[in-house]
Design an enzyme around this catalytic site. Sequence first.
Site: not given
Ligand code: M6R
Length: 609
Positions: A481, A485, A2, A488, A101-102, A28, A604, A504, A75
């Site tokens: 993870e 990162k 927010c 990507e 906001n909070g 926000r 995104k 293996h 939000w």
């Molecule tokens: O909005 P979601 O969490 O469902 O999105 C899932 C993936 O598309 C998302 O995590 C994607 O892998 C990101 N680019 C990872 O950084």
Amino acid sequence: MCGIFGCALKEGKAAPLIHSSLKRLEYRGYDSVGIATISDGKIFVKKDSGKIDEVDKIVNLDDMPGSIGIGHTRWATHGAPLKVNSHPHADCTGEIVVVHNGIIENFMELKNELQNLDHTFVSKTDTEVIPHLIEQVLKENPNLTLVDAVIATLKRLEGSYALAIISTKEPDKIICARNESPLVLGINRKGVFCASDIPAFLPVTNKAVMINNGELVILTAQDYEIRKIQDSSLVTREPITIEWTAEMAVKQGYPHFMIKEIHEQPETLRNTLRMQEHYLELMSTFLDRANEVFLVACGTSYHACLAASYMFSKLAFLPTYPVYASEFIEQHGKSVSIDSTILAVSQSGETADTIAAVTCAQQRAATILSLTNVIGSSLTRISRVYIGTQAGPEIGVAATKTFTSQLSVMAQLALRLAKKRGKVSQDEIDSLEANLEKLPEIADTIVKTQEEKVKKIAKKYKDSKVFFFLGRGISTATAFEGRLKLMEIAYIPSIAFPAGESKHGPISLVEDGFPVVFVCPKDDCHKTLVGNIMEMKARGAQIIAIIEEGDMDIKSLADEFIEVPKGIPGVLSPIPYVLPLQLLAYYVALEKGFNPDMPRNLAKCVTVK
Ligand code: M6R
């Protein structure tokens, strides 16, 4: 998250400026918007759910009288994104209005108390208790000034807030206050402004006054006065000059959203750990009764599910099955039934694969639970129970703060289940809860103390053709993870495996100088992991280890190490241990000249299957 904004102008209408400033705070949150102004001793309010432009088209936000006003872009946290839950919120008389906001943690008990005193509530928000409390304080003490009534009210609030309040009782001022949520003032010769952050007023002034936690501000068109909430003592603080460009300002001075969001994690974790008890209770009750639980998600959210499957198993003795959403229908579509429970996890709540998996399960009468960062998203609409992850809008394509928020909610769920099921001692639960509470502080320490080191490592290894990421137990998820990162945003082919599995097959790739990132919390897997590090080292690998501070066993083997504060229980370790990996990916991408906020070929929110 927010955004709030307020302005007291010497002349002219406040509403158009509030409107344009809220647009700059839309990052926000943007599920509802509202403005309140004062003119001729009357309060005017316009608000509705929807993005600012959508609402403006219908109600014409600029067309409001008065040179003093406050505004809010929402939000949703408490209460769905509906008009009735949009800010500003008012007391029973409509003479005191508030934007916030909070999260007010003790709003339930305050609301009960006020309802018993005949106050009428119209929304589901936590915020609405604030104007009613001020009203009640003034009813009981009619001689108090508005400022004193606000101070008395603030002393009863637990949680976080940045507030702006106006009232017909003292129509020439805005009162604002801060605890944890950001608040800053802007000053120019036309008036004084308050906002959640600098970009809101940067086009009209670059003179800003930062407000600290525990401070209240009385703002008029001519001046501002800062006081400590605790004892009402005056604080003197002069404006500073902000040198940011407009683009830098939106990112609060950070060069990219991704690094801004990495740095926000202490705050987002703090917010997520303030999860409302009854949501956790409700969801853990469903999980407790479930015959089979599938944790369904994509990408980073899937890695959160993978880590959570260890949490549920170790703490609650509840077996869960993490499944890639894109595989769910093929893998389990036929067998899922009324006896199945799906916990779907998605930052956006709109990912097509996740929605398809959930829809399939729903058609087969499974119970749908979900965790998402966007209240009002498709996922929340098809879930029996959902929890919001309180991370605030995430703009960088690479998920960072939403991952740690998802994990901290699932850790809280696992602990709640552990209590219900009585499989873990109370002492252990108490200690885990205490450790969870420390995580925001720990995240802060990691970012503050390790970022420079990570930058150097990124520079040294930026030209590597491939990376390995390895971990054992729950750290497998952290390694996965870290690998996602780096791949990507820095486009370096990377491989992640449980460390035990690497011999293996994958180990055949290793040769002199091959970088292998090991995730090494001091947990039950530590000893075995040391063996895996030796295996890699013997084949010429360069070891980059994320270790517990002072872990000499691994320090003596590693070529590079990044330290995480001591004492974090293994079951919570993915939350802090992923931070150095997020930083590593970010700085390698920068070294290679890529924009981490806009990785090629990605979006995104992936709304196609
Ligand atoms: O909005 P979601 O969490 O469902 O999105 C899932 C993936 O598309 C998302 O995590 C994607 O892998 C990101 N680019 C990872 O950084």
